[in-house]
Motif scaffolding. Structure first.
Motif, PDB file in Angstrom:
ATOM      1  N   MET A   1       0.807  -1.216   0.063  1.00 45.99           N
ATOM      2  CA  MET A   1       0.126   0.100   0.060  1.00 45.99           C
ATOM      3  C   MET A   1       0.953   1.205   0.014  1.00 45.99           C
ATOM      4  N   GLY A   2       1.920   1.254   0.718  1.00 47.91           N
ATOM      5  CA  GLY A   2       2.694   2.285   0.732  1.00 47.91           C
ATOM      6  C   GLY A   2       3.720   2.606  -0.761  1.00 47.91           C
ATOM      7  N   LEU A   3       3.839   1.577  -1.059  1.00 48.79           N
ATOM      8  CA  LEU A   3       4.198   1.736  -2.395  1.00 48.79           C
ATOM      9  C   LEU A   3       3.500   2.336  -3.351  1.00 48.79           C
ATOM     10  N   HIS A   4       2.175   2.028  -3.740  1.00 43.42           N
ATOM     11  CA  HIS A   4       1.380   2.515  -4.447  1.00 43.42           C
ATOM     12  C   HIS A   4       1.045   4.275  -3.974  1.00 43.42           C
ATOM     13  N   LEU A   5       1.154   4.403  -2.709  1.00 43.26           N
ATOM     14  CA  LEU A   5       0.713   5.854  -2.279  1.00 43.26           C
ATOM     15  C   LEU A   5       1.949   6.651  -2.552  1.00 43.26           C
ATOM     16  N   GLY A   6       3.162   6.153  -2.909  1.00 40.93           N
ATOM     17  CA  GLY A   6       4.507   6.944  -3.001  1.00 40.93           C
ATOM     18  C   GLY A   6       5.174   7.087  -1.870  1.00 40.93           C
ATOM     19  N   VAL A   7       4.825   6.555  -0.637  1.00 40.42           N
ATOM     20  CA  VAL A   7       5.500   6.737   0.635  1.00 40.42           C
ATOM     21  C   VAL A   7       6.502   5.936   0.726  1.00 40.42           C
ATOM     22  N   LEU A   8       6.744   4.780  -0.004  1.00 38.74           N
ATOM     23  CA  LEU A   8       7.789   3.982  -0.115  1.00 38.74           C
ATOM     24  C   LEU A   8       8.569   4.031  -1.476  1.00 38.74           C
ATOM     25  N   THR A   9       9.831   4.107  -1.494  1.00 39.53           N
ATOM     26  CA  THR A   9      10.336   3.689  -3.089  1.00 39.53           C
ATOM     27  C   THR A   9      10.596   2.211  -3.164  1.00 39.53           C
ATOM     28  N   GLY A  10      10.842   1.952  -4.392  1.00 39.39           N
ATOM     29  CA  GLY A  10      10.825   0.449  -5.000  1.00 39.39           C
ATOM     30  C   GLY A  10      12.017  -0.160  -3.929  1.00 39.39           C
ATOM     31  N   ARG A  11      12.964   0.531  -3.960  1.00 40.72           N
ATOM     32  CA  ARG A  11      14.162  -0.042  -3.168  1.00 40.72           C
ATOM     33  C   ARG A  11      13.902  -0.305  -1.591  1.00 40.72           C
ATOM     34  N   THR A  12      13.203   0.889  -1.076  1.00 41.41           N
ATOM     35  CA  THR A  12      12.910   0.510   0.470  1.00 41.41           C
ATOM     36  C   THR A  12      11.993  -0.583   0.436  1.00 41.41           C
ATOM     37  N   TYR A  13      10.901  -0.646  -0.223  1.00 37.18           N
ATOM     38  CA  TYR A  13      10.017  -1.895  -0.318  1.00 37.18           C
ATOM     39  C   TYR A  13      10.835  -3.171  -0.581  1.00 37.18           C
ATOM     40  N   THR A  14      11.546  -3.121  -1.302  1.00 34.67           N
ATOM     41  CA  THR A  14      12.364  -4.423  -1.583  1.00 34.67           C
ATOM     42  C   THR A  14      13.148  -4.687  -0.310  1.00 34.67           C
ATOM     43  N   VAL A  15      13.651  -3.763   0.077  1.00 37.39           N
ATOM     44  CA  VAL A  15      14.473  -4.036   1.761  1.00 37.39           C
ATOM     45  C   VAL A  15      13.640  -4.553   2.645  1.00 37.39           C
ATOM     46  N   ILE A  16      12.512  -3.994   2.730  1.00 36.12           N
ATOM     47  CA  ILE A  16      11.437  -4.411   3.991  1.00 36.12           C
ATOM     48  C   ILE A  16      11.049  -5.840   3.797  1.00 36.12           C
ATOM     49  N   ILE A  17      10.734  -6.289   2.384  1.00 33.20           N
ATOM     50  CA  ILE A  17      10.473  -7.514   1.945  1.00 33.20           C
ATOM     51  C   ILE A  17      11.391  -8.652   2.196  1.00 33.20           C
ATOM     52  N   LEU A  18      12.845  -8.136   1.949  1.00 34.67           N
ATOM     53  CA  LEU A  18      13.920  -9.194   2.136  1.00 34.67           C
ATOM     54  C   LEU A  18      14.131  -9.236   3.701  1.00 34.67           C
ATOM     55  N   VAL A  19      14.136  -8.264   4.323  1.00 37.05           N
ATOM     56  CA  VAL A  19      14.276  -8.387   5.683  1.00 37.05           C
ATOM     57  C   VAL A  19      13.137  -9.298   6.507  1.00 37.05           C
ATOM     58  N   ALA A  20      11.849  -9.188   6.094  1.00 38.10           N
ATOM     59  CA  ALA A  20      10.913 -10.033   6.545  1.00 38.10           C
ATOM     60  C   ALA A  20      11.217 -11.484   6.188  1.00 38.10           C
ATOM     61  N   ILE A  21      11.552 -11.788   5.224  1.00 33.00           N
ATOM     62  CA  ILE A  21      11.756 -13.032   4.695  1.00 33.00           C
ATOM     63  C   ILE A  21      12.940 -13.889   5.173  1.00 33.00           C
ATOM     64  N   SER A  22      14.058 -12.935   5.346  1.00 35.57           N
ATOM     65  CA  SER A  22      15.075 -13.437   5.978  1.00 35.57           C
ATOM     66  C   SER A  22      15.049 -13.539   7.331  1.00 35.57           C
ATOM     67  N   THR A  23      14.420 -12.698   8.232  1.00 37.17           N
ATOM     68  CA  THR A  23      13.987 -13.223   9.537  1.00 37.17           C
ATOM     69  C   THR A  23      13.119 -14.268   9.730  1.00 37.17           C
ATOM     70  N   SER A  24      12.382 -14.453   8.972  1.00 38.84           N
ATOM     71  CA  SER A  24      11.126 -15.659   8.973  1.00 38.84           C
ATOM     72  C   SER A  24      11.969 -16.923   8.865  1.00 38.84           C
ATOM     73  N   ALA A  25      12.875 -16.912   7.930  1.00 36.07           N
ATOM     74  CA  ALA A  25      13.680 -18.198   7.708  1.00 36.07           C
ATOM     75  C   ALA A  25      14.559 -18.210   8.741  1.00 36.07           C
ATOM     76  N   MET A  26      15.231 -17.255   9.278  1.00 39.47           N
ATOM     77  CA  MET A  26      16.299 -17.584  10.458  1.00 39.47           C
ATOM     78  C   MET A  26      15.474 -17.903  11.668  1.00 39.47           C
ATOM     79  N   ALA A  27      14.529 -17.447  11.998  1.00 39.09           N
ATOM     80  CA  ALA A  27      14.018 -17.524  13.313  1.00 39.09           C
ATOM     81  C   ALA A  27      13.858 -19.141  13.789  1.00 39.09           C
ATOM     82  N   PRO A  28      13.184 -20.012  13.231  1.00 39.34           N
ATOM     83  CA  PRO A  28      13.052 -21.332  13.522  1.00 39.34           C
ATOM     84  C   PRO A  28      14.487 -21.980  14.185  1.00 39.34           C
ATOM     85  N   PRO A  29      15.560 -21.945  13.510  1.00 39.87           N
ATOM     86  CA  PRO A  29      16.669 -22.680  13.602  1.00 39.87           C
ATOM     87  C   PRO A  29      17.429 -21.889  14.776  1.00 39.87           C
ATOM     88  N   LEU A  30      17.220 -20.684  14.693  1.00 42.67           N
ATOM     89  CA  LEU A  30      17.776 -19.827  15.937  1.00 42.67           C
ATOM     90  C   LEU A  30      17.144 -20.035  17.245  1.00 42.67           C
TER      91      LEU A  30
END
Length: 85
Positions: free
Chosen positions: A1-30
Motif C-alpha cells: 500500500m505504501g508503494l502505491h501511495l508513493g510513501v515508499l520507494t521501490g528500493r525501500t519496499y524491496t529491503v523491507i520484504i527481504l528483511v521479513a523473509i530472511s528473519t522468518s527463515a532464520m527464526a526457527p533454527p535460532l
C-alpha cells in the motif's frame, strides 16, 4: 500500500520484504539452538516422550486427493491408485 501511495520507494519496499523473509527463515533454527540450553519442565519431557510421530509424506498424498475430491465434486480425481482405508 505504501508503494502505491508513493510513501515508499521501490528500493525501500524491496529491503523491507527481504528483511521479513530472511528473519522468518532464520527464526526457527535460532530458536531451536537457543532452546537447547534451557532445561525442560517435567511436563514438557513427558509431552516430547509421548509425541506421536508425523506420518510420512507419501502416505498423505492419497488422503489429500480424496479429501480435495470430497470438497470439490467438480474436479475429476483418479482414485484407482488410492488405497482403500
Amino acid at each position: 500500500m505504501g508503494l502505491h501511495l508513493g510513501v515508499l520507494t521501490g528500493r525501500t519496499y524491496t529491503v523491507i520484504i527481504l528483511v521479513a523473509i530472511s528473519t522468518s527463515a532464520m527464526a526457527p533454527p535460532l530458536i531451536r539452538i537457543a532452546m537447547r540450553h534451557i532445561d525442560h519442565a517435567v511436563e514438557e519431557r513427558l509431552r516430547l516422550r509421548d509425541a506421536v510421530p508425523a506420518p510420512a509424506a507419501d502416505t498423505l498424498r492419497p488422503a489429500l486427493k480424496r479429501d480435495a475430491a470430497a470438497v470439490d465434486r467438480d474436479v475429476p480425481v483418479r482414485t484407482e491408485s488410492m488405497p482403500e482405508l
